[in-house]
Design a protein around this motif. Structure first.
Motif, PDB file in Angstrom:
ATOM      1  N   UNK A  98      25.154  -7.225 -10.303  1.00 39.82           N
ATOM      2  CA  UNK A  98      24.415  -7.594 -11.259  1.00 39.82           C
ATOM      3  C   UNK A  98      23.806  -9.242 -11.303  1.00 39.82           C
ATOM      4  N   UNK A  99      23.617  -9.589 -10.137  1.00 39.90           N
ATOM      5  CA  UNK A  99      23.376 -10.893  -9.724  1.00 39.90           C
ATOM      6  C   UNK A  99      21.681 -10.929  -9.141  1.00 39.90           C
ATOM      7  N   UNK A 100      20.980 -10.119  -9.867  1.00 37.00           N
ATOM      8  CA  UNK A 100      19.630 -10.088  -9.440  1.00 37.00           C
ATOM      9  C   UNK A 100      18.912 -11.347  -9.147  1.00 37.00           C
ATOM     10  N   UNK A 101      19.102 -12.243  -9.983  1.00 38.85           N
ATOM     11  CA  UNK A 101      18.337 -13.577  -9.896  1.00 38.85           C
ATOM     12  C   UNK A 101      18.735 -14.300  -8.752  1.00 38.85           C
ATOM     13  N   UNK A 102      20.004 -14.105  -8.221  1.00 40.28           N
ATOM     14  CA  UNK A 102      20.357 -14.927  -7.117  1.00 40.28           C
ATOM     15  C   UNK A 102      19.823 -14.130  -5.875  1.00 40.28           C
ATOM     16  N   UNK A 156      15.680  -5.046 -12.375  1.00 40.60           N
ATOM     17  CA  UNK A 156      16.776  -5.539 -13.361  1.00 40.60           C
ATOM     18  C   UNK A 156      16.342  -6.865 -14.131  1.00 40.60           C
ATOM     19  N   UNK A 157      15.459  -7.600 -13.543  1.00 44.55           N
ATOM     20  CA  UNK A 157      15.005  -8.636 -14.296  1.00 44.55           C
ATOM     21  C   UNK A 157      13.839  -8.320 -15.301  1.00 44.55           C
ATOM     22  N   UNK A 158      13.301  -7.077 -15.324  1.00 48.14           N
ATOM     23  CA  UNK A 158      12.531  -6.772 -15.994  1.00 48.14           C
ATOM     24  C   UNK A 158      10.803  -6.786 -15.796  1.00 48.14           C
ATOM     25  N   UNK A 159      10.794  -7.128 -14.525  1.00 51.00           N
ATOM     26  CA  UNK A 159       9.533  -7.344 -13.926  1.00 51.00           C
ATOM     27  C   UNK A 159       9.000  -5.820 -13.433  1.00 51.00           C
ATOM     28  N   UNK A 174      12.604  -4.009   0.827  1.00 49.93           N
ATOM     29  CA  UNK A 174      11.308  -3.696  -0.046  1.00 49.93           C
ATOM     30  C   UNK A 174      11.909  -3.169  -1.275  1.00 49.93           C
ATOM     31  N   UNK A 175      12.924  -2.018  -1.142  1.00 53.85           N
ATOM     32  CA  UNK A 175      13.319  -1.246  -2.241  1.00 53.85           C
ATOM     33  C   UNK A 175      14.319  -1.966  -3.047  1.00 53.85           C
ATOM     34  N   UNK A 176      15.111  -2.766  -2.246  1.00 54.09           N
ATOM     35  CA  UNK A 176      16.142  -3.627  -3.033  1.00 54.09           C
ATOM     36  C   UNK A 176      15.548  -4.793  -3.651  1.00 54.09           C
ATOM     37  N   UNK A 177      14.476  -5.330  -3.274  1.00 54.70           N
ATOM     38  CA  UNK A 177      13.618  -6.312  -4.037  1.00 54.70           C
ATOM     39  C   UNK A 177      13.063  -5.384  -5.358  1.00 54.70           C
ATOM     40  N   UNK A 178      12.580  -4.432  -5.152  1.00 56.24           N
ATOM     41  CA  UNK A 178      11.934  -3.611  -6.386  1.00 56.24           C
ATOM     42  C   UNK A 178      13.279  -3.559  -7.367  1.00 56.24           C
ATOM     43  N   UNK A 179      14.501  -3.040  -6.974  1.00 58.14           N
ATOM     44  CA  UNK A 179      15.511  -2.928  -7.846  1.00 58.14           C
ATOM     45  C   UNK A 179      15.932  -4.224  -8.482  1.00 58.14           C
ATOM     46  N   UNK A 180      15.934  -5.438  -7.668  1.00 54.80           N
ATOM     47  CA  UNK A 180      16.216  -6.866  -8.424  1.00 54.80           C
ATOM     48  C   UNK A 180      14.945  -6.895  -9.513  1.00 54.80           C
ATOM     49  N   UNK A 181      13.819  -6.621  -9.056  1.00 57.34           N
ATOM     50  CA  UNK A 181      12.810  -7.110 -10.075  1.00 57.34           C
ATOM     51  C   UNK A 181      12.980  -6.294 -11.248  1.00 57.34           C
TER      52      UNK A 181
END
Length: 138
Positions: free
Chosen positions: A5-9, A37-40, A28-35
Motif C-alpha cells: 500500500x505504498x503506491x505513491x512510492x 490505487x492512486x485513483x488515476x 506496465x501492469x504493476x504501474x497500472x495497479x499503482x495508478x
C-alpha cells in the motif's frame, strides 16, 4: 511497494522501469495497479493497453496477474471489470473465462458464472479444473 500500500512510492520507480523497458508487460501492469490505487483511472487504461499491445501473446496472463494483484490489495470489485475488458480483447481465452467464472461464483452470481465455466471447458477441455467447476456449477 504496491502490495504494501505504498503506491505513491512505487509510481516513480515503475514509471522509470516502463520508460527504460516499455515492453516489460509486468512492469506496465504493476504501474497500472499503482495508478489505480492512486485513483488515476485514465492512466490505468493506458498502461493496461500498452502492456497488452506490446505483449499480445501474453494478454491472458497479464490480465490474470493484474486481477490477482487487484484482489490482493483489496480491490476485488475492480477484478470483474478488468476481466470483462480482457475478454473483449481476447474472447478465446479459456483462462480469462475461468477466472471470470470464479469471481462471479465467489460473489454468489452463479447464473452469470455458468456461461464462463462453459466457455472455459469448451476452449480448454483437457483442463480438469474447467470441467470440475463446470460440473459443480451445473
Amino acid at each position: 511497494m504496491v502490495h504494501a500500500n505504498r503506491a505513491a512510492d512505487a509510481v516513480p520507480l515503475l514509471e522509470q522501469a516502463t520508460f527504460l523497458k516499455p515492453g516489460l508487460g509486468s512492469a506496465q501492469m504493476m504501474l497500472a495497479l499503482a495508478y489505480g490505487l492512486e485513483g488515476r483511472r485514465a492512466d490505468v487504461s493506458v498502461r493496461v493497453g500498452e502492456a497488452v499491445r506490446r505483449n499480445p501473446g501474453r494478454a491472458g496472463q497479464l490480465y490474470d496477474n493484474y486481477g490477482q494483484s487487484l484482489a490482493q490489495v483489496g480491490q476485488p470489485g475492480d477484478v470483474l471489470s478488468l476481466l470483462e475488458a480482457a475478454l473483449r480483447e481476447t474472447p478465446g481465452s479459456a483462462r480469462l473465462h475461468y477466472e471470470s467464472a470464479m469471481v462471479l461464483a465467489g460473489a454468489d452470481r452463479l447464473v452469470e458464472a455458468l456461461p464462463h465455466f462453459e466457455a472455459a471447458a469448451r476452449l480448454d477441455p483437457t483442463n480438469p479444473a474447467n470441467l470440475a467447476n463446470l460440473g459443480a456449477a451445473l
